[in-house]
Design a protein around this motif. Sequence first.
Motif, mmCIF file in Angstrom:
data_model
loop_
_atom_site.group_PDB
_atom_site.id
_atom_site.type_symbol
_atom_site.label_atom_id
_atom_site.label_comp_id
_atom_site.label_asym_id
_atom_site.label_seq_id
_atom_site.Cartn_x
_atom_site.Cartn_y
_atom_site.Cartn_z
ATOM 1 N N THR A 1 -9.989 2.973 0.915
ATOM 2 C CA THR A 1 -9.034 2.276 0.061
ATOM 3 C C THR A 1 -9.772 1.690 -1.134
ATOM 4 O O THR A 1 -10.835 1.080 -0.983
ATOM 5 C CB THR A 1 -8.321 1.149 0.823
ATOM 6 O OG1 THR A 1 -7.564 1.710 1.899
ATOM 7 C CG2 THR A 1 -7.380 0.374 -0.087
ATOM 8 N N VAL A 2 -9.200 1.879 -2.319
ATOM 9 C CA VAL A 2 -9.698 1.258 -3.542
ATOM 10 C C VAL A 2 -8.552 0.449 -4.138
ATOM 11 O O VAL A 2 -7.454 0.975 -4.339
ATOM 12 C CB VAL A 2 -10.191 2.297 -4.560
ATOM 13 C CG1 VAL A 2 -10.657 1.606 -5.831
ATOM 14 C CG2 VAL A 2 -11.299 3.143 -3.971
ATOM 15 N N SER A 3 -8.787 -0.833 -4.388
ATOM 16 C CA SER A 3 -7.733 -1.723 -4.882
ATOM 17 C C SER A 3 -8.224 -2.495 -6.092
ATOM 18 O O SER A 3 -9.361 -2.983 -6.111
ATOM 19 C CB SER A 3 -7.301 -2.703 -3.783
ATOM 20 O OG SER A 3 -6.287 -3.569 -4.245
ATOM 21 N N ASP B 1 -1.489 -4.262 -10.767
ATOM 22 C CA ASP B 1 -2.297 -3.928 -9.606
ATOM 23 C C ASP B 1 -2.120 -2.450 -9.271
ATOM 24 O O ASP B 1 -1.089 -1.839 -9.558
ATOM 25 C CB ASP B 1 -1.903 -4.786 -8.392
ATOM 26 C CG ASP B 1 -0.416 -4.804 -8.133
ATOM 27 O OD1 ASP B 1 0.073 -3.956 -7.382
ATOM 28 O OD2 ASP B 1 0.266 -5.679 -8.711
ATOM 29 N N VAL B 2 -3.140 -1.881 -8.662
ATOM 30 C CA VAL B 2 -3.083 -0.501 -8.194
ATOM 31 C C VAL B 2 -3.922 -0.405 -6.922
ATOM 32 O O VAL B 2 -4.976 -1.043 -6.806
ATOM 33 C CB VAL B 2 -3.599 0.482 -9.275
ATOM 34 C CG1 VAL B 2 -5.040 0.171 -9.658
ATOM 35 C CG2 VAL B 2 -3.471 1.919 -8.811
ATOM 36 N N LYS B 3 -3.416 0.357 -5.972
ATOM 37 C CA LYS B 3 -4.147 0.566 -4.720
ATOM 38 C C LYS B 3 -4.063 2.044 -4.355
ATOM 39 O O LYS B 3 -2.979 2.642 -4.357
ATOM 40 C CB LYS B 3 -3.583 -0.288 -3.582
ATOM 41 C CG LYS B 3 -4.358 -0.122 -2.265
ATOM 42 C CD LYS B 3 -3.701 -0.876 -1.127
ATOM 43 C CE LYS B 3 -3.889 -2.372 -1.262
ATOM 44 N NZ LYS B 3 -3.391 -3.092 -0.058
ATOM 45 N N SER C 1 0.841 -1.190 0.000
ATOM 46 C CA SER C 1 0.000 0.000 0.000
ATOM 47 C C SER C 1 0.877 1.241 0.000
ATOM 48 O O SER C 1 2.039 1.186 0.421
ATOM 49 C CB SER C 1 -0.899 0.034 1.258
ATOM 50 O OG SER C 1 -1.681 -1.117 1.387
ATOM 51 N N PRO C 2 0.325 2.375 -0.422
ATOM 52 C CA PRO C 2 1.021 3.631 -0.146
ATOM 53 C C PRO C 2 1.062 3.863 1.357
ATOM 54 O O PRO C 2 0.165 3.431 2.080
ATOM 55 C CB PRO C 2 0.162 4.673 -0.861
ATOM 56 C CG PRO C 2 -1.191 4.053 -0.951
ATOM 57 C CD PRO C 2 -0.964 2.584 -1.095
#
Length: 755
Positions: free
Chosen positions: A317-319, A303-305, A228-229
């Motif tokens: 959070t959007v993943s 992937d992107v979060k 995650s960031p």
Amino acid sequence: MDKPNWTSLGARFTLLGMLLCSATAVLAQDDLAPTQEPTLPEVQVQPPVDDAASSEAAESHQATAPLAEPFSANNPPNTLLGTERSYPNLSQLEFGQPGLFNENTGILRGGGNLFDSSAAGTIVTREILAEKQATDMFHALQNEVGVMMQRTAAGQSSPFIRGLTGQQVLILVDGVRLNNSVTRFGPNQYFNTIDPGMVDHLEVVRGAGSVLWGADAIGGVINVVSRSPDSQYGMCCGDYSTGEFHQYYNTADSSSYSRMNVEGWGGSMGVFAGGSYYNVNDLDTGFDFGRQPGTDYDQYAGDVKMNYLLDRNSMLTVSLQHFEQERLPRSDRFPGYPGDLNNSNTLSGARFFDPQQRDLAYVRYQAVNPNAWSDALTVTTSYHRQRDVQTRGVPTTRYQETDVESVGINAVSTKELAEGFGKLTAGFDWYHDDVDSPYGGAATGPIVPDDAFYERFGVFLNWGFALTDRLDVETGVRYELADLAGTPVVEVAGTPTPMFINPNFQDWVAHVGLVYEVDRDIHLVGNISEGFRPPNLDDLMANNPNVLQAGFDLPSLDLTPEHSVTYEIGMKTDHEKLRTQTFVYWTQIDDNIVPITAGANQFTKDNQDSSIQGVEFDGEYLLDRQWSLYGNYWYTYGENKETGAPLSRIPPQQGILGLRWRDRELRSYVTTYVWMADKQDRLDPVRDLSDERIPPGGTPGYATLNVRMGRSYGRHNQHRLSLSLENLTDKDYLVHGSGVYGTGFTARFGYSWVR
């Protein structure tokens, strides 16, 4: 074969031991407005938080990034190559996502660490994954205590925990179920549909986890926590941006794995994103035949979060995750397979997964102190799609597709009660699966009925409290309900006949765990845990022509749920130099769903009582600040209580023993270890004796010698070179029940760059 000699086993064990979201979140809340002047060049600093939180964040990042200037723009969080410490102890290995909102995100759904928990657990950190040069989940979890990694095909992996796999081991991705209603009995491929390049760490709990997670968690639970960031760094120290690149090359299969990540934080929002490509060729084994055909494939993932701070105490959070493998052959059905005893494998019968695909999207709302009744709240809504198309023949003459779309919502809340009354954790889970099953060519029907559905709902309550100054208790209860419907084709008077069924299953399960503090460094633990698994669509309805090498699974309409009880006792030590976990367990599975013979190369399923017992040990002894001796050992014994026969594919006793050196300042490491596995000749007469993945007479024992090393370079340790030498003696070996033979002597080269 006689039951194990526990006296002899105990002696060997002692000797080894001695050697060692929600979408309804309030989006209209004000952003955090920056009011504090920047304290570092070109860094936008976020609004001040309370001193305790700021101090905690700084200490955390100093621990995770032990550099001369841990908060400089050149030393961003999260992506640094070091660990929290060179040798973290059990108390420092915590469950859950990193950062401020981790209270109920881990596998225990209530925070905690390995030492203070009664669970038999393992946490595989990102540093360990880097040292393993993990290019797939098979290598990521290999050689961990109590876990055997099996693969029928290269590109697939099925974790065995305490002798169980498939439907009886629950796999989660960020707390969202990977298991679905068509997860098969025995080994399957789905764990390998996760890219290790996106993984922050792996959490494993061995033993029943049904109270917290519901159905399927009989053998154990695996939670894959994705990267995650870093919201904690963003809130404490300001905006940042970073990137990284990883490249691995393996000489055994001439494979190349490339992964690039970007990460950043600005204002109230942070993003982590990455993508990878993996190209694999035929594997060079330690056997005289050399390379094994049918072990090549291509794979890519992305992937992107996004984390968005609604305010200082809540985050959205959007993943999104995508994973795909192309033209992946089933290795044990490919021409030239070494275990093909009657030379029946032909190109016309070759089987492929093309594609094997997984997509996950979820929205998660997390809050700290959202109201007077909750200290931490997490709500997750998810969409999970798993699609595989199984083809046969070169060129393709038939295909059968299984496309499962799962929507779900789960919520968990924790609350510290008045002093002396402990902490309550409560939550619910709901998942709904829809199945599409197109087919064509020479295929006569789908594997699982088209338009079948499966729905499950569960609600749980868990209470942890201190009974005395030294004795902590955790107890919980869950209610679980499963409802399903479909129209399988069954034989009626010799005629294939569609038959609609709509059963439902429900049960209550409970758990109690104890932790007794002998002193500050020694805990005695014990657990009694119930498990529950209702039959899924694969159990009840599958007409599967892909069983073993030429077998066929038929529907079993009259199955009842499995119910298990696991008893385990253990000891955990967390001394300054010695960290160990030791467990002895016994599991009784009532109405275990097992295969039975229905005809020549035909199988159906039946409920038969079974038991599994064993021991597990893992530990590490620090010789000094840089050297350690480490290892693990585990033994599993499984029996069908009604037939007296062994359970299918029970792993052999095995373990590792190693010596490693780590230099925290230079970010260097050297590890050498021996992996040892005994012969396994206790075979299930129904499935094991006719399985060409198991040699006649059983799987031979083996030992391999391995070395890993790596070093970081550059002003900020931004470059790392790594090398793994596996199976130095070129030993021929086979992991029990696998369709891919063991790797011969191989060198893995790695390069990592972090900005």
